[in-house]
Design a protein around this motif. Structure first.
Motif, PDB file in Angstrom:
ATOM      1  N   HIS A 152     -38.984  37.585  26.472  1.00  0.00           N
ATOM      2  CA  HIS A 152     -39.494  37.324  27.818  1.00  0.00           C
ATOM      3  C   HIS A 152     -38.947  38.336  28.824  1.00  0.00           C
ATOM      4  CE1 HIS A 152     -41.405  34.225  30.409  1.00  0.00           C
ATOM      5  NE2 HIS A 152     -40.713  34.872  31.336  1.00  0.00           N
ATOM      6  N   THR A 192     -44.732  34.112  31.367  1.00  0.00           N
ATOM      7  CA  THR A 192     -44.930  32.890  30.591  1.00  0.00           C
ATOM      8  C   THR A 192     -46.318  32.873  29.962  1.00  0.00           C
ATOM      9  OG1 THR A 192     -43.775  31.896  32.450  1.00  0.00           O
ATOM     10  CG2 THR A 192     -44.539  30.419  30.730  1.00  0.00           C
ATOM     11  N   GLY A 235     -42.978  31.508  27.040  1.00  0.00           N
ATOM     12  CA  GLY A 235     -44.269  30.836  27.122  1.00  0.00           C
ATOM     13  C   GLY A 235     -44.614  30.121  25.826  1.00  0.00           C
ATOM     14  N   GLY A 261     -38.712  25.722  27.666  1.00  0.00           N
ATOM     15  CA  GLY A 261     -39.300  26.995  28.097  1.00  0.00           C
ATOM     16  C   GLY A 261     -39.093  27.215  29.580  1.00  0.00           C
ATOM     17  N   VAL A 291     -36.709  30.201  31.967  1.00  0.00           N
ATOM     18  CA  VAL A 291     -37.481  31.108  32.817  1.00  0.00           C
ATOM     19  C   VAL A 291     -36.901  31.113  34.230  1.00  0.00           C
ATOM     20  CG1 VAL A 291     -39.705  31.476  33.962  1.00  0.00           C
ATOM     21  CG2 VAL A 291     -39.641  30.946  31.537  1.00  0.00           C
TER      22      VAL A 291
END
Ligand SMILES: Nc1ncnc2c1ncn2[C@@H]1O[C@H](COP(=O)(O)OP(=O)(O)OP(=O)(O)O)[C@@H](O)[C@H]1O
Ligand SMILES: [Mg+2]
Lengths: 379, 217
Positions: free
Chosen positions: B22, B154, B165, B183, B187
């Motif tokens: 990510h 995401t 994601g 998740g 983030v």
């Protein structure tokens, strides 16, 4: 050194900012452009370093047409001080001063030394080198602005109203400082201002512009003595013309045109009578044509009463005299220095035309101190 | 509590890998954005007339839903990390470009004239005057842009680019909230950390003399 040949600038909108300018300046001259707002001073100046390019005519620096030079190279050879000072806020004083040198690829060590050297010219200590512009006073910032323009020892410096934003006292100090610096470094300076006092104080030659046209170009004395037209007179200001009077008027304008005289072939007894009736203690002696021969005074008459009969016998020759077109300023200085009571005024052929006495000086002093008020009262 | 430990026991290493994925998708996209948008922004200050049309077009791209852009790239570039990075890059450009343009444009005109008057070339003016003076504004654009990208990344999972994601999507598909949370939280943390780091960097690249002013202004 610097020459304008039929230079005109017409902006895109059709506005003619400068029209048909012809000027020539010598090396080492301090040139001041002056005129009302919008008359084209800045435009004229920026054409010299090609920040603005003329639409017509040519500008030469040392007989080289500037349009044939690379603009970047040209600008590095000309110092430039902008009105808003324009120091870079993110650079230290040292970096600001020596930025041109960096562009010219001087090594760091030499740049630093040069910055120190320049700072000492304006009596600022080296610890300022590491400071930032916002830590300096307005006057100090402007000094740095000037030093930056001197960094690469450019022979020609352009300055656009550099002292405009300063308070009167700082401005005055900086003007003096800068004038001295200019004499010492022998730079050619093109300086823009709208302050007549500043122009009179600094300039070797003043260029007066109006609506993009040259109105008059001359030394401060010339301009004060013979303003080209009413516009110039107005621009200089009546007040200043009166104040400047002792500096520019000639002896002829203020002398007493009826001095008490006697010819050398007269008898002493007559001389005494003349003295008595005029209540003076000395007489100017002239010959038949009116040429000044010298003077006699009571002392000389008294000492030689027994032997002498004629004025010629006791005449004291070689009197100090001035020409009628000598400046009053210079004459005053000599009167004061030599401790004279009076000075006879003569023309080119030494004909006596008048006399300047200490009383005339009082009049001048009175005039320049209270003259303005009288002028106002008269209006 | 034990549920979290359980979850981490089962998916911990996966979580780390996805977080890493990510991060690098977002950072690479942002870096590409910087490489393109900063020079372009400076260029636009030289061609003022082009500035508003270019900004307009980019503004429009910005308003296209991210899903649509990602979907749009599938037929062109297929699926995987590269199309995701490219799509995200499009989003990063505008904020950086806009800040670069206004930052450079706002540099005091008299400083530019001083620079030109002392004989700087166009490049020297950018390097010694315009960039140093506008870097705080440009950095702010980069910071905002990167933080947004971390959020948008995401969606990259949607076209098979991986990242956090993946957790969210599988959570949604399988109706398992713990996956969605697993998740979403990283983030957010990632975004906060990157924001903090870029904030520090922004301060560092701001010229010393301008730091106090920033605070008081
Ligand atoms: N870039 C430009 N485009 C069009 N007209 C201009 C431009 N720059 C200046 N002018 C016009 O040219 C004339 C001369 O301007 P300039 O800046 O040379 O005046 P100045 O004598 O320096 O005035 P000031 O004392 O106010 O600084 C003015 O009427 C001005 O409006
Ligand atoms: Mg001007």
């Amino acid at each position: 050194m610097l020459k304008f040949e039929h230079v005109s600038k017409k902006y895109k909108g059709g506005k003619t900012a400068v029209s048909n300018l012809n000027l020539e300046f010598k090396k080492g001259e301090f040139i001041v452009f002056i005129g009302p707002s919008g008359c084209g001073k800045t435009t004229t100046m920026k054409m010299i370093n090609r920040l603005i390019e003329p639409t017509e005519g040519k500008i030469f620096i040392n007989d080289e047409d500037i349009m044939e030079k690379d603009p970047v190279k040209l600008r590095r050879e000309i110092g430039y001080v902008i009105q808003q000072i324009g120091l870079f806020p993110h650079m230290t004083i040292q970096e600001n001063i020596s930025l041109v040198l960096k562009l010219l690829k001087w090594p760091e060590e030499k740049r630093k030394k040069r910055a120190e050297e320049l700072l000492s010219l304006v009596d600022m200590t080296p610890d300022y080198l590491e400071r930032y512009p916002h830590e300096l006073s307005g006057g100090q910032q402007q000094r740095i602005g000037v030093l930056r323009a001197l960094a690469a020892d450019q022979p020609l410096i352009l300055m656009d109203e550099p002292f405009g934003a300063l308070d009167p006292i700082t401005r005055d100090a900086l003007q003096d400082e800068f004038k001295n610096l200019q004499k010492k470094l022998d730079k050619t300076i093109v300086f823009v201002t709208h302050d007549m006092d500043e122009a009179l104080k600094l300039a070797d030659r003043i260029v007066i512009l109006r609506d993009g046209q040259l109105v008059q170009c001359g030394t401060p004395d010339e301009i004060l003595r013979e303003p080209a037209d009413e516009f110039v007179e107005e621009f200089i200001g009546k007040e200043r013309l009166v104040q400047a009077k002792p500096n520019i008027t000639t002896v002829e304008q203020i002398m007493n045109a009826h001095p008490v005289t006697i010819t050398s072939d007269e008898q002493l007894s007559n001389a005494i009578t003349v003295m008595k009736t005029n209540r003076v203690d000395s007489l100017l002696v002239i010959d038949q044509e009116g040429v000044l021969e010298g003077y006699i005074d009571v002392e000389a008459i008294d000492q030689n009463r027994k032997k002498a009969k004629d004025v010629a016998d006791i005449l004291i020759p070689d009197t100090f005299s001035v020409y009628k077109d000598a400046l009053v300023r210079d004459t005053i200085r000599q009167i004061l220095k030599k401790g004279l009571k009076y000075v006879p005024v003569v023309d080119e052929k030494r004909h006596l035309v008048g006399i300047v006495t200490r009383t005339s000086l009082v009049d001048i002093v009175y005039d320049s101190i209270w003259g303005d008020e009288e002028l106002e009262r008269a209006q | 509590m034990s549920a979290i430990i359980d979850f981490l026991n089962n998916n911990g290493s996966d979580l780390l890998i996805k977080t890493w994925e990510h991060l690098y998708i977002s950072v690479i996209a942002a870096a590409l954005g910087v490489i393109v948008a900063v020079p372009l922004g400076i260029l636009l200050t030289r061609f003022d007339k082009a500035a508003s049309p270019v900004m307009g077009v980019l503004g429009m791209i910005q308003t296209i839903p991210s899903f649509a852009i990602l979907a749009f790239f599938i037929p062109v570039l297929g699926i995987g990390k590269i199309p995701a990075i490219i799509a995200l890059f499009f989003y990063s450009v505008l904020p950086i470009l806009r800040n670069t343009y206004t930052g450079v444009k706002d540099v005091n005109k008299s400083l530019l004239e001083a620079g030109r008057g002392m004989g700087m070339t166009g490049w020297e003016r950018i390097r010694y005057v315009e960039l140093p003076l506008s870097i705080p504004v440009i950095m702010a654009g980069i910071r905002v842009s990167t933080v947004y990208l971390i959020g948008w990344a995401t969606l990259a999972a949607f076209i098979g680019a991986g990242g956090l994601g993946d957790f969210i999507f599988s959570g949604l598909n399988l109706y398992q909230t713990e996956f969605i949370i697993a998740g979403a939280i990283p983030v957010t943390i990632l975004a906060l950390i990157v924001d903090l780091i870029l904030g520090k960097l922004e301060f560092k690249v701001t010229p010393k003399s301008m730091r106090d002013k920033e605070k008081t202004a």
